[in-house]
Design an enzyme around this catalytic site. Structure first.
Site, short mmCIF file in Angstrom:
data_model
loop_
_atom_site.label_atom_id
_atom_site.label_comp_id
_atom_site.label_asym_id
_atom_site.label_seq_id
_atom_site.Cartn_x
_atom_site.Cartn_y
_atom_site.Cartn_z
N LYS A 196 0.85 -1.20 0.00
CA LYS A 196 0.00 0.00 0.00
C LYS A 196 0.88 1.25 0.00
O LYS A 196 0.69 2.16 -0.79
CB LYS A 196 -0.92 -0.03 1.23
N GLU A 202 10.69 -4.58 4.35
CA GLU A 202 10.84 -5.97 3.92
C GLU A 202 10.46 -6.13 2.45
O GLU A 202 11.16 -6.79 1.66
CB GLU A 202 9.95 -6.90 4.76
N GLY A 256 -4.67 -1.91 5.19
CA GLY A 256 -3.89 -3.04 4.69
C GLY A 256 -4.53 -4.39 4.99
O GLY A 256 -4.63 -5.27 4.14
N ARG A 257 -5.01 -4.55 6.24
CA ARG A 257 -5.57 -5.85 6.63
C ARG A 257 -6.99 -6.07 6.12
O ARG A 257 -7.61 -7.09 6.40
CB ARG A 257 -5.50 -6.00 8.16
N GLU A 342 -4.19 -6.47 15.04
CA GLU A 342 -3.70 -5.16 14.61
C GLU A 342 -4.83 -4.13 14.71
O GLU A 342 -4.59 -2.94 14.89
CB GLU A 342 -3.15 -5.24 13.18
N HIS A 373 -3.97 -33.15 18.11
CA HIS A 373 -2.81 -33.93 18.54
C HIS A 373 -1.66 -33.03 18.98
O HIS A 373 -0.52 -33.47 19.04
CB HIS A 373 -2.38 -34.86 17.40
N LYS A 501 9.86 -0.59 13.83
CA LYS A 501 10.41 -0.25 12.50
C LYS A 501 11.50 0.81 12.64
O LYS A 501 12.58 0.70 12.05
CB LYS A 501 9.30 0.32 11.61
O1 F6P Z 1 2.57 -4.01 9.93
C1 F6P Z 1 2.14 -2.75 9.59
C2 F6P Z 1 1.57 -2.68 8.22
O2 F6P Z 1 1.40 -1.33 7.94
C3 F6P Z 1 0.26 -3.44 8.04
O3 F6P Z 1 -0.83 -2.75 8.52
C4 F6P Z 1 0.26 -3.63 6.58
O4 F6P Z 1 -0.68 -4.58 6.17
C5 F6P Z 1 1.69 -4.03 6.35
O5 F6P Z 1 2.43 -3.24 7.25
C6 F6P Z 1 2.20 -3.86 4.96
O6 F6P Z 1 2.10 -2.52 4.56
P1 F6P Z 1 2.25 -2.12 3.04
O7 F6P Z 1 1.13 -2.73 2.28
O8 F6P Z 1 2.20 -0.63 3.02
O9 F6P Z 1 3.58 -2.63 2.55
#
Ligand code: F6P
Length: 535
Positions: A196, A202, A256-257, A342, A373, A501
């Site tokens: 987003k 990452e 995002g979620r 979250e 199990h 972060k």
């Molecule tokens: O972990 C924080 C967060 O902002 C989430 O809410 C989101 O889904 C994820 O990082 C990834 O964010 P992006 O889509 O901006 O890479």
């Protein structure tokens, strides 16, 4: 919780066994249906008085008005001044969603059409790799909401995949990208950079490595053929080298979620096709309508929310186990962890004042029967009481009826055993009947006793279809919203992820310089040790 509910929970002394004995209709009365789902909540610590009190809580929180604000596009995410309109992403042409009096429907349909057209072009072989080969594999590089939703759905609907194979890379651990790319051919692979913000460390790190993987094999000009971006940040996408025509956008009002319904779902559209993806959206839309129209007492997400509040705030129960009896939902608990924790893992209310009550429980789980199990021992006989959501389907998808009957028998047996247990007396008598000595029976009976009275829901559907999966996810989304209203917290920001972060950004250079003096002695010593281990 209000005083009445606090009193009710303090005074609650009815066991599930007694509740069922007293009410022969309990198994049919405590059931809600909607959007293809059936919720059996009869095995919960509730009676009519408790339910009425829980339902009254909704009025105290002005729930109907709050729900209207959600669907009318008010900026209920007050700390980011954003609307929360993921429901618009599954709208049909007869629906209307907007923000500040401006309809968002035209742009939603345009964006959906763009992703569908691109997916069809790939599926039909009109869009090819740089060497003219068919694109057979799609790698979605994203994390959190830009990974968990598409990954979970791709596993859930696996039998319906008839297009290029989807793969998912999220972890910054190089092993993840390495292992996924190891079996792929750059010439036939499309990389989707799903972010987003297009700034997530990452994702950008993995995307740069994937870019090198493509260019080293196919040359710089191959990037335009082998990459697409799913993002709201056009500038950063362009800076990465992905053209506007390969950027599939969405909006800041999609958290995002809650974004699997947006262009973040492109890997799914490519794999499953627009028709199947459309059915997934339709299922969620049906749940949106159920959530808005069904009376609270018959409303699946509302009931799920109220039960959660009852246990969390009335009894201090700290977790919710999510137990799908559907192997293909094996990532569902992980997906819900982000959605619930979250969203509602918050310690201040909407005005910023610390709350003096508990909010989101820990969400966890694994599919049945595997969990049986592993951790079910604790569920049955541990000192913690963990309410559970059992998820089950009447019919199997692409597997045999015999296995499915066994699976479902396990599911019902577990819910039944958790609820009703087995008394020490019954255990003792059974052992005597089986020829055990009295002393042995007395010695072992406490170990073999099941206290029971452990609550659970059964959430069921006829089969794991795209529609039902959409409805299931949307039911949890609306449950989260409802709990956020009751707890008076903002379910749609996530400031709690920021500190880690920032600390990581500050710490990373220490791995090169060896100087971590700005950090604690624990971190300094750990870094020293890590660097000393280098070959
Ligand atoms: O972990 C924080 C967060 O902002 C989430 O809410 C989101 O889904 C994820 O990082 C990834 O964010 P992006 O889509 O901006 O890479």
């Amino acid at each position: 919780m209000n005083d009445q509910l606090s009193t009710l929970s303090r005074q609650w002394n009815q066991s599930l066994r007694t509740l069922f004995e007293r009410d022969s209709d309990r198994g049919s009365r405590y059931v809600a249906k909607g959007a293809g789902l059936r919720l059996d909540y009869s095995k919960h610590w509730v009676d009519d008085a408790v339910l009425e009190a829980l339902l009254r809580l909704l009025d105290e929180c002005h729930f109907s008005a709050q729900r209207a604000k959600l669907f009318s596009g008010e900026r209920i995410n007050s700390t980011e001044n954003r609307a929360v309109l993921h429901a618009a992403l599954r709208a049909q042409s007869t629906d209307e969603y907007g923000i500040d009096g401006q309809s968002v429907m035209a742009e939603v349909f345009q964006a959906r059409g763009d992703t569908y057209a691109f997916a069809e072009d790939i599926r039909e072989g009109r869009v090819l790799g740089s060497t003219g080969e068919t694109l057979t594999d799609v790698v979605n590089i994203g994390i959190g909401g830009s990974d968990l939703g598409p990954l979970m759905v791709s596993e859930a609907l696996k039998p319906l995949i008839d297009g290029p194979r989807p793969h998912y890379v999220s972890n910054v651990d190089g092993a993840h990208l390495h292992d996924v790319l190891a079996s792929l051919n750059p010439a036939t692979t499309l990389i989707l950079v799903a972010s987003k913000t297009f700034t997530t460390q990452e994702t950008m790190h993995n995307a740069m490595k994937a870019k090198r993987w493509i260019t080293e094999a196919l040359g710089d000009q191959a990037v335009s053929h082998h990459f697409a971006a799913l993002s709201t940040n056009a500038e950063a996408v362009a800076a990465f080298g992905i053209s506007e025509s390969r950027m599939f956008g969405f909006w800041d009002w999609v958290g995002g979620r809650y974004s699997v319904w947006s262009s973040i779902g492109l890997s799914l559209v490519i794999a499953l096709g627009p028709e199947v993806f459309g059915r997934f959206l339709d299922g969620a839309r049906a749940m949106d309508q159920h959530f808005q129209k069904a009376p609270a007492k018959d409303n699946i997400p509302v009931l799920m929310a109220l039960l959660g509040i009852w246990y969390r705030n009335g009894f201090g129960l700290e977790t919710l186990a999510v137990l799908p009896y559907e192997q293909r939902l094996h990532r569902f608990a992980a997906y819900l962890q982000q959605m619930e924790m979250e969203s509602n893992g918050k310690r201040v209310d909407r005005e910023g004042a610390p709350v003096n009550y508990d909010t989101c429980p820990v969400i966890w789980g694994e599919p049945g029967t595997n969990g049986q199990h592993a951790f079910f021992q604790l569920l049955h006989q541990g000192t913690l009481i963990c309410p559970a959501d059992f998820i089950l389907t009447a019919n199997p998808t692409n597997t045999d009826a015999e296995s499915h009957a066994l699976l479902n028998a396990n599911c019902l047996a577990q819910a039944e055993s958790l609820a009703f247990g087995k008394t020490e007396d019954a255990v003792y008598r059974e052992m005597i009947e089986h020829g055990q000595s009295e002393s042995e029976a007395l010695r072992l009976a406490p170990h073999r006793t099941f206290p029971g009275n452990r609550p659970s829901s059964l959430i069921m559907m006829d089969a794991l279809t795209p529609e039902n999966l959409g409805a299931l996810i949307a039911a949890y989304e609306h449950k989260v919203f409802t709990q956020g209203v009751i707890w008076n917290i903002n379910s749609y920001d996530q400031w709690g992820v920021e500190l880690g972060k920032a600390q990581c950004n500050a710490l990373r250079p220490s791995f090169d310089s060896g100087d971590a003096s700005a950090f604690s002695t624990s971190t300094q010593e750990t870094l020293k040790w890590l660097l000393s281990q280098k070959p």
